[in-house]
Design a protein around this motif. Structure first.
Motif, PDB file in Angstrom:
ATOM      1  N   GLU A   1      -0.628  33.146  16.815  1.00  0.00           N
ATOM      2  CA  GLU A   1      -0.072  31.788  16.925  1.00  0.00           C
ATOM      3  C   GLU A   1       1.285  31.763  16.227  1.00  0.00           C
ATOM      4  OE1 GLU A   1       1.086  28.615  17.879  1.00  0.00           O
ATOM      5  OE2 GLU A   1      -0.988  28.797  18.550  1.00  0.00           O
ATOM      6  N   PRO A   2       2.361  32.057  16.976  1.00  0.00           N
ATOM      7  CA  PRO A   2       3.689  32.159  16.346  1.00  0.00           C
ATOM      8  C   PRO A   2       4.227  30.834  15.800  1.00  0.00           C
ATOM      9  CG  PRO A   2       3.698  33.065  18.584  1.00  0.00           C
ATOM     10  CD  PRO A   2       2.377  32.437  18.381  1.00  0.00           C
ATOM     11  N   ASP A   3       3.688  29.715  16.248  1.00  0.00           N
ATOM     12  CA  ASP A   3       4.173  28.412  15.781  1.00  0.00           C
ATOM     13  C   ASP A   3       2.987  27.601  15.251  1.00  0.00           C
ATOM     14  OD1 ASP A   3       5.898  26.302  15.279  1.00  0.00           O
ATOM     15  OD2 ASP A   3       5.683  25.491  17.308  1.00  0.00           O
ATOM     16  N   PRO A   4       2.433  28.021  14.110  1.00  0.00           N
ATOM     17  CA  PRO A   4       1.209  27.360  13.623  1.00  0.00           C
ATOM     18  C   PRO A   4       1.502  26.012  12.964  1.00  0.00           C
ATOM     19  CG  PRO A   4       1.930  28.958  12.018  1.00  0.00           C
ATOM     20  CD  PRO A   4       2.876  29.060  13.192  1.00  0.00           C
ATOM     21  N   ASP A   5       0.514  25.114  13.065  1.00  0.00           N
ATOM     22  CA  ASP A   5       0.583  23.888  12.276  1.00  0.00           C
ATOM     23  C   ASP A   5      -0.330  24.069  11.061  1.00  0.00           C
ATOM     24  OD1 ASP A   5      -2.057  23.490  13.164  1.00  0.00           O
ATOM     25  OD2 ASP A   5      -1.448  22.083  14.733  1.00  0.00           O
ATOM     26  N   GLU A   6      -0.406  23.039  10.221  1.00  0.00           N
ATOM     27  CA  GLU A   6      -1.196  23.152   8.983  1.00  0.00           C
ATOM     28  C   GLU A   6      -2.659  23.496   9.281  1.00  0.00           C
ATOM     29  OE1 GLU A   6      -0.411  22.499   5.578  1.00  0.00           O
ATOM     30  OE2 GLU A   6       1.741  22.294   5.979  1.00  0.00           O
ATOM     31  N   GLU A   7      -3.182  22.927  10.348  1.00  0.00           N
ATOM     32  CA  GLU A   7      -4.584  23.188  10.715  1.00  0.00           C
ATOM     33  C   GLU A   7      -4.773  24.655  11.117  1.00  0.00           C
ATOM     34  OE1 GLU A   7      -7.264  21.416  14.171  1.00  0.00           O
ATOM     35  OE2 GLU A   7      -6.545  19.869  12.777  1.00  0.00           O
ATOM     36  N   ASP A   8      -3.822  25.192  11.860  1.00  0.00           N
ATOM     37  CA  ASP A   8      -3.892  26.609  12.253  1.00  0.00           C
ATOM     38  C   ASP A   8      -3.859  27.506  11.006  1.00  0.00           C
ATOM     39  OD1 ASP A   8      -3.839  26.010  15.020  1.00  0.00           O
ATOM     40  OD2 ASP A   8      -1.634  26.006  15.014  1.00  0.00           O
ATOM     41  N   ILE A   9      -2.987  27.151  10.072  1.00  0.00           N
ATOM     42  CA  ILE A   9      -2.871  27.956   8.849  1.00  0.00           C
ATOM     43  C   ILE A   9      -4.161  27.890   8.049  1.00  0.00           C
ATOM     44  CG2 ILE A   9      -1.635  28.218   6.670  1.00  0.00           C
ATOM     45  CD1 ILE A   9       0.858  27.101   8.143  1.00  0.00           C
ATOM     46  N   GLU A  10      -4.706  26.690   7.921  1.00  0.00           N
ATOM     47  CA  GLU A  10      -5.961  26.537   7.175  1.00  0.00           C
ATOM     48  C   GLU A  10      -7.063  27.393   7.803  1.00  0.00           C
ATOM     49  OE1 GLU A  10      -7.064  22.505   6.398  1.00  0.00           O
ATOM     50  OE2 GLU A  10      -9.114  23.052   5.922  1.00  0.00           O
ATOM     51  N   ARG A  11      -7.136  27.354   9.114  1.00  0.00           N
ATOM     52  CA  ARG A  11      -8.149  28.137   9.823  1.00  0.00           C
ATOM     53  C   ARG A  11      -7.861  29.644   9.695  1.00  0.00           C
ATOM     54  NH1 ARG A  11      -8.397  25.169  14.007  1.00  0.00           N
ATOM     55  NH2 ARG A  11      -6.571  26.040  15.013  1.00  0.00           N
ATOM     56  N   GLY A  12      -6.599  30.030   9.820  1.00  0.00           N
ATOM     57  CA  GLY A  12      -6.221  31.439   9.782  1.00  0.00           C
ATOM     58  C   GLY A  12      -6.404  32.093   8.417  1.00  0.00           C
ATOM     59  N   LEU A  13      -6.291  31.274   7.361  1.00  0.00           N
ATOM     60  CA  LEU A  13      -6.399  31.827   6.010  1.00  0.00           C
ATOM     61  C   LEU A  13      -7.717  31.456   5.334  1.00  0.00           C
ATOM     62  CD1 LEU A  13      -2.765  31.183   4.703  1.00  0.00           C
ATOM     63  CD2 LEU A  13      -3.660  33.168   5.948  1.00  0.00           C
ATOM     64  N   ALA A  14      -8.638  30.900   6.092  1.00  0.00           N
ATOM     65  CA  ALA A  14      -9.895  30.407   5.514  1.00  0.00           C
ATOM     66  C   ALA A  14     -10.727  31.506   4.860  1.00  0.00           C
ATOM     67  CB  ALA A  14     -10.724  29.706   6.579  1.00  0.00           C
ATOM     68  N   ASP A  15     -10.539  32.740   5.265  1.00  0.00           N
ATOM     69  CA  ASP A  15     -11.348  33.836   4.707  1.00  0.00           C
ATOM     70  C   ASP A  15     -10.733  34.462   3.464  1.00  0.00           C
ATOM     71  OD1 ASP A  15     -13.257  33.509   6.640  1.00  0.00           O
ATOM     72  OD2 ASP A  15     -12.450  35.073   7.958  1.00  0.00           O
ATOM     73  N   ASN A  16      -9.664  33.864   2.959  1.00  0.00           N
ATOM     74  CA  ASN A  16      -9.001  34.411   1.780  1.00  0.00           C
ATOM     75  C   ASN A  16      -9.017  33.369   0.662  1.00  0.00           C
ATOM     76  OD1 ASN A  16      -7.890  35.787   4.254  1.00  0.00           O
ATOM     77  ND2 ASN A  16      -7.089  37.095   2.634  1.00  0.00           N
ATOM     78  N   ILE A  17      -9.229  33.838  -0.541  1.00  0.00           N
ATOM     79  CA  ILE A  17      -9.289  32.947  -1.703  1.00  0.00           C
ATOM     80  C   ILE A  17      -8.197  33.329  -2.691  1.00  0.00           C
ATOM     81  CG2 ILE A  17     -10.680  32.267  -3.697  1.00  0.00           C
ATOM     82  CD1 ILE A  17     -13.163  32.796  -1.982  1.00  0.00           C
ATOM     83  N   CYS A  18      -7.456  32.292  -3.131  1.00  0.00           N
ATOM     84  CA  CYS A  18      -6.496  32.448  -4.231  1.00  0.00           C
ATOM     85  C   CYS A  18      -7.140  31.784  -5.444  1.00  0.00           C
ATOM     86  CB  CYS A  18      -5.163  31.787  -3.897  1.00  0.00           C
ATOM     87  SG  CYS A  18      -4.025  31.720  -5.310  1.00  0.00           S
ATOM     88  N   ARG A  19      -7.531  32.588  -6.386  1.00  0.00           N
ATOM     89  CA  ARG A  19      -8.187  32.022  -7.572  1.00  0.00           C
ATOM     90  C   ARG A  19      -7.208  31.271  -8.463  1.00  0.00           C
ATOM     91  NH1 ARG A  19     -11.523  36.478  -6.425  1.00  0.00           N
ATOM     92  NH2 ARG A  19     -13.697  35.825  -6.290  1.00  0.00           N
TER      93      ARG A  19
END
Length: 181
Positions: A130-148
């Motif tokens: 998704e070369p032009d992501p919105d906030e929802e796309d980013i949230e979904r795309g990074l959901a498997d990563n955690i920043c402590r």
């Protein structure tokens, strides 16, 4: 028990695997139980592959396997046989950071840095799909990563900046290609 007894040796079966790691073909003998994250870190010296939780929860070990983001701590090295693995070390070319890496740096999306390489690789998959992501796309795309450190806003900003930068580079490349015609 005699003191002359040699300690028992533990010979585990191995399998030969051949895979592409950051564009270079690698052949190695690995135990079938050897995790891909350990293979990449210990055998290939790719320390950008972080091992955090070892349960597939934190995403610090995220790499691309045939273009798909996977948790390398949950993947056996033998499962990568005949496939293409890309780590954060493979993104920069000729000493120049990839636009995603530059954007993470410029947006201060690093915090302690432990999770960064996993986020960068998840972002690579996201922007490839998704070369032009919105906030929802980013949230979904990074959901498997955690920043402590909970630095999510800067990470989201970095993804948007990378998307703009990569789109701009493509546009410049397209314009350059058109000018050459």
């Amino acid at each position: 028990m005699s003191t002359d007894d040699a300690p028992p040796t533990l010979d585990y079966p191995t399998e030969e695997i051949t895979l592409s790691v950051n564009g270079e073909e690698v052949t190695a003998d690995v135990e079938p139980r050897h995790k891909l994250s350990d293979f990449l870190r210990d055998s290939q010296g790719l320390r950008g592959v972080r091992v955090g939780c070892e349960h597939g929860v934190c995403g610090a070990c995220t790499v691309l396997l045939d273009g798909d983001a996977i948790k390398s701590c949950l993947t056996y090295a033998v499962q990568a046989d005949g496939r293409e693995v890309e780590t954060v070390e493979g993104l920069a070319e000729d000493g120049t950071l990839h636009p995603i890496q530059e954007s993470f740096h410029e947006e201060h999306a690093l915090q302690c840095g432990f999770c960064t390489s996993g986020f960068v690789m998840a972002t690579k998959e996201l922007l490839d799909d998704e070369p032009d992501p919105d906030e929802e796309d980013i949230e979904r795309g990074l959901a498997d990563n955690i920043c402590r450190c909970t630095g999510y806003q800067n990470i989201y900003d970095a993804v948007l900046r990378a998307a703009d930068r990569m789109d701009g580079e493509e546009a410049e490349g397209d314009a350059g290609a058109e000018a050459e015609k």
